[in-house]
Design a protein around this motif. Structure first.
Motif, PDB file in Angstrom:
ATOM      1  N   GLU A 117       3.058   5.223   2.495  1.00  0.00           N
ATOM      2  CA  GLU A 117       1.431   4.772   2.503  1.00  0.00           C
ATOM      3  C   GLU A 117       1.528   4.093   3.760  1.00  0.00           C
ATOM      4  O   GLU A 117       0.571   4.061   4.715  1.00  0.00           O
ATOM      5  CB  GLU A 117       1.208   3.995   1.340  1.00  0.00           C
ATOM      6  CG  GLU A 117       1.030   5.035   0.178  1.00  0.00           C
ATOM      7  CD  GLU A 117       0.813   4.335  -1.199  1.00  0.00           C
ATOM      8  OE1 GLU A 117       0.491   2.991  -1.225  1.00  0.00           O
ATOM      9  OE2 GLU A 117       0.628   4.990  -2.139  1.00  0.00           O
ATOM     10  N   TRP A 118       2.526   2.800   4.064  1.00  0.00           N
ATOM     11  CA  TRP A 118       2.387   2.123   5.368  1.00  0.00           C
ATOM     12  C   TRP A 118       2.349   2.995   6.502  1.00  0.00           C
ATOM     13  O   TRP A 118       1.598   2.655   7.491  1.00  0.00           O
ATOM     14  CB  TRP A 118       3.733   1.496   5.009  1.00  0.00           C
ATOM     15  CG  TRP A 118       4.024   0.392   6.380  1.00  0.00           C
ATOM     16  CD1 TRP A 118       2.880  -0.737   6.672  1.00  0.00           C
ATOM     17  CD2 TRP A 118       4.730  -0.019   7.309  1.00  0.00           C
ATOM     18  NE1 TRP A 118       3.159  -1.374   7.699  1.00  0.00           N
ATOM     19  CE2 TRP A 118       4.521  -0.997   8.084  1.00  0.00           C
ATOM     20  CE3 TRP A 118       6.136   0.672   7.335  1.00  0.00           C
ATOM     21  CZ2 TRP A 118       5.231  -1.124   9.160  1.00  0.00           C
ATOM     22  CZ3 TRP A 118       6.785   0.528   8.388  1.00  0.00           C
ATOM     23  CH2 TRP A 118       6.650  -0.612   9.328  1.00  0.00           C
ATOM     24  N   ALA A 128       1.461   6.104   6.993  1.00  0.00           N
ATOM     25  CA  ALA A 128       0.353   6.726   7.197  1.00  0.00           C
ATOM     26  C   ALA A 128      -1.068   6.182   7.480  1.00  0.00           C
ATOM     27  O   ALA A 128      -1.850   6.644   8.131  1.00  0.00           O
ATOM     28  CB  ALA A 128       0.117   7.561   5.660  1.00  0.00           C
ATOM     29  N   LEU A 129      -1.147   4.839   6.962  1.00  0.00           N
ATOM     30  CA  LEU A 129      -2.194   4.056   7.267  1.00  0.00           C
ATOM     31  C   LEU A 129      -2.328   3.269   8.655  1.00  0.00           C
ATOM     32  O   LEU A 129      -1.253   2.874   9.126  1.00  0.00           O
ATOM     33  CB  LEU A 129      -2.359   3.246   6.142  1.00  0.00           C
ATOM     34  CG  LEU A 129      -2.719   3.468   5.080  1.00  0.00           C
ATOM     35  CD1 LEU A 129      -2.683   2.376   3.772  1.00  0.00           C
ATOM     36  CD2 LEU A 129      -4.228   4.387   4.625  1.00  0.00           C
ATOM     37  N   PRO A 130      -3.477   3.410   9.331  1.00  0.00           N
ATOM     38  CA  PRO A 130      -3.362   2.643  10.778  1.00  0.00           C
ATOM     39  C   PRO A 130      -3.306   1.300  10.262  1.00  0.00           C
ATOM     40  O   PRO A 130      -3.683   0.572   9.372  1.00  0.00           O
ATOM     41  CB  PRO A 130      -4.760   3.170  11.135  1.00  0.00           C
ATOM     42  CG  PRO A 130      -5.449   3.708  10.316  1.00  0.00           C
ATOM     43  CD  PRO A 130      -4.610   4.099   9.266  1.00  0.00           C
ATOM     44  N   SER A 151      -4.569  -2.448  10.313  1.00  0.00           N
ATOM     45  CA  SER A 151      -6.085  -2.898  10.153  1.00  0.00           C
ATOM     46  C   SER A 151      -6.330  -3.654  11.315  1.00  0.00           C
ATOM     47  O   SER A 151      -5.553  -4.666  11.813  1.00  0.00           O
ATOM     48  CB  SER A 151      -6.346  -3.524   8.858  1.00  0.00           C
ATOM     49  OG  SER A 151      -7.380  -4.273   8.816  1.00  0.00           O
TER      50      SER A 151
END
Length: 189
Positions: free
Chosen positions: A89-90, A92-94, A96
């Motif tokens: 998940e880390w 995969a996510l941009p 912030s």
């Protein structure tokens, strides 16, 4: 070693970095610290206490587990299935941009402008000198690392590129600060 810093708000990146490193194989704290510094070109040195504190929290959260010792007194940690999910998940996510990290230099200049007797011009000059030296160091390190042309060094080159761009931007921003300071001291008629 490069002169780097760990920006405030980086606890999550350390947490996830350690989890990512544990995906390769189980390790003990000092190995994780060394591997993190090797893979990032030692740009952000980690305090070994921070590594073990983070590992304790990761264990508490069910993302790593202790696998016993290595016979030399080191506790070996491995990632759990929940930890693997967290890392996926880390990645995969941009990152912030909603809450940018605190910038000590920006805070120092902003406060310096409002505190009587503070020589903001001197602060800018001192910082510019340090930033230019850092830029030279990063550039030399990048050149030396890129010359090796090994696939493992690509990660270090990427980190150095980031540091170079950030430092170049800081120097440009300092130039702008100096120009604004001059406008303040010479207001239009």
């Amino acid at each position: 070693m490069l002169c780097g810093f760990l920006p405030s708000g980086s606890a999550m990146s350390i947490r996830h970095s350690l989890l990512a490193l544990l995906q390769d194989r189980p390790r003990y704290g000092y190995q994780l610290r060394t591997e993190f510094e090797d893979r990032t070109g030692a740009s952000w040195p980690l305090n070994i206490g921070q590594v073990y504190t983070t590992l304790d929290r990761l264990e508490r959260d069910g993302l790593v587990q202790k696998d016993g010792g290595d016979g030399d007194g080191h506790i070996i940690y491995s990632i759990t299935p929940a930890g693997r999910t967290e890392v996926r998940e880390w990645f995969a996510l941009p990152v912030s941009r909603a809450n940018p990290p605190r910038n000590e230099l920006a805070i120092k200049l902003a406060l310096g402008l409002t505190i009587p007797g503070t020589d903001v011009g001197a602060i800018i000059q001192a910082q510019r000198a340090v930033s230019i030296r850092a830029l030279q160091e990063y550039t030399k390190s990048r050149r030396d690392t890129a010359a090796l042309q090994r696939p493992a060094d690509t990660a270090r080159v990427l980190v150095l590129d980031s540091l170079i761009f950030q430092t170049e931007a800081e120097v440009r921003w300092l130039d702008l600060c100096e120009a604004r300071l001059m406008q303040l001291s010479n207001p239009p008629a």
